[in-house]
Design a protein around this motif. Structure first.
Motif, mmCIF file in Angstrom:
data_model
loop_
_atom_site.group_PDB
_atom_site.id
_atom_site.type_symbol
_atom_site.label_atom_id
_atom_site.label_comp_id
_atom_site.label_asym_id
_atom_site.label_seq_id
_atom_site.Cartn_x
_atom_site.Cartn_y
_atom_site.Cartn_z
ATOM 1 N N ARG A 135 -1.476 6.924 7.444
ATOM 2 C CA ARG A 135 -2.282 7.548 6.513
ATOM 3 C C ARG A 135 -1.841 9.084 6.237
ATOM 4 O O ARG A 135 -2.079 9.719 5.306
ATOM 5 C CB ARG A 135 -3.668 7.625 7.202
ATOM 6 C CG ARG A 135 -4.407 6.268 7.180
ATOM 7 C CD ARG A 135 -5.768 6.377 7.365
ATOM 8 N NE ARG A 135 -6.659 6.858 6.553
ATOM 9 C CZ ARG A 135 -7.594 7.608 6.678
ATOM 10 N NH1 ARG A 135 -8.439 7.609 7.928
ATOM 11 N NH2 ARG A 135 -8.205 8.351 5.850
ATOM 12 N N PRO A 139 -1.177 9.525 1.907
ATOM 13 C CA PRO A 139 -2.501 10.223 1.989
ATOM 14 C C PRO A 139 -3.591 9.388 1.130
ATOM 15 O O PRO A 139 -4.628 9.292 1.582
ATOM 16 C CB PRO A 139 -2.503 11.473 1.340
ATOM 17 C CG PRO A 139 -0.936 11.768 1.302
ATOM 18 C CD PRO A 139 -0.190 10.460 1.362
ATOM 19 N N GLY A 140 -3.181 8.687 0.230
ATOM 20 C CA GLY A 140 -4.229 7.846 -0.609
ATOM 21 C C GLY A 140 -4.621 6.440 0.162
ATOM 22 O O GLY A 140 -5.501 5.887 -0.440
ATOM 23 N N ASP A 142 -6.845 4.270 2.790
ATOM 24 C CA ASP A 142 -7.903 4.586 3.551
ATOM 25 C C ASP A 142 -7.625 3.869 4.847
ATOM 26 O O ASP A 142 -6.481 3.327 4.954
ATOM 27 C CB ASP A 142 -9.105 4.248 2.941
ATOM 28 C CG ASP A 142 -9.328 2.806 2.508
ATOM 29 O OD1 ASP A 142 -8.394 2.225 2.891
ATOM 30 O OD2 ASP A 142 -10.140 2.424 1.785
ATOM 31 N N THR A 145 -7.203 0.020 4.615
ATOM 32 C CA THR A 145 -5.816 -0.073 3.729
ATOM 33 C C THR A 145 -4.809 -0.010 4.760
ATOM 34 O O THR A 145 -3.787 -0.730 5.002
ATOM 35 C CB THR A 145 -5.623 0.550 2.566
ATOM 36 O OG1 THR A 145 -6.951 0.265 1.793
ATOM 37 C CG2 THR A 145 -4.450 0.228 1.909
ATOM 38 N N THR A 184 5.558 2.746 1.636
ATOM 39 C CA THR A 184 5.800 3.890 0.919
ATOM 40 C C THR A 184 6.827 3.951 -0.029
ATOM 41 O O THR A 184 7.887 4.402 -0.253
ATOM 42 C CB THR A 184 6.284 5.042 1.884
ATOM 43 O OG1 THR A 184 7.230 4.692 2.500
ATOM 44 C CG2 THR A 184 5.174 5.211 2.934
#
Length: 190
Positions: A135, A139-140, A142, A145, A184
């Protein structure tokens, strides 16, 4: 100089190999003893039972993963480095201890209730290290996820006992790239 493993560690290593190959119920105390050059009953000087051996083995694995993962995250200078370190840590563990990965995946149900609760608690804490790191890196994501992503990456990395077709260093590099890319895409592109 590398320290010689203790007799207890030798027994756990031999048991892990045998449990991975034949399953927990397919291995007897005599089999484990023979693998380390002692009689089966002599194992009772080191462990009270085969169940206790499995409990210590899986608790130790879970503690080692949690402690090692947390240490790497704590030492990292930023979130991306922390994620790379976590991935590298888990890849190294999976490649260096494939029998333990197999035993952990197949034998959780064979633990006594107290051992199973302890292992599950340690595993949940290890997952949380990953969730927080994912996270911070993406950052997107939640929480659900990030949790699903962590478990998916574990599945990829933990498949190595069944898919190691390259030498160790090549496999480590491949798994690390695949895990990082799955989590990522923006980090991999940089």
């Amino acid at each position: 100089m590398v320290d010689k493993p203790s007799r207890r560690d030798q027994i756990l290593n031999a048991a892990a190999e045998l449990f991975a190959r034949h399953g927990f119920h397919g291995v007897g105390i005599d089999d484990i003893g023979a693998a380390v050059g002692i009689s089966g009953p002599a194992l009772y000087r080191h462990f009270r039972s085969k169940d206790a051996m499995l409990g210590e083995m899986l608790t130790s694995i879970s503690e080692r993963l949690l402690d090692g993962g947390q240490a790497r995250v704590d030492a990292a200078s930023d979130a991306e480095e922390a994620l790379r370190e976590l991935i590298g840590w888990h890849v190294d563990f999976a490649l260096d201890d494939p029998a333990l990965i197999t035993v952990q995946m197949r034998n959780l149900a064979n633990l006594t209730d107290p051992d199973r609760r302890r292992v599950r608690a340690l595993q949940r804490r290890y997952v949380e290290v990953w969730v927080e790191t994912i996270r911070r890196t993406v950052p997107g994501f939640d929480e659900p996820t990030a949790r699903a992503a962590a478990h998916a990456v574990f599945g990829l990395i933990n498949s190595t006992p069944h898919s190691a077709h390259l030498d160790r260093d090549q496999m480590a590099a491949l798994l690390s790239r695949m895990a990082l890319a799955s989590l990522t895409p923006a980090v991999v592109a940089s």
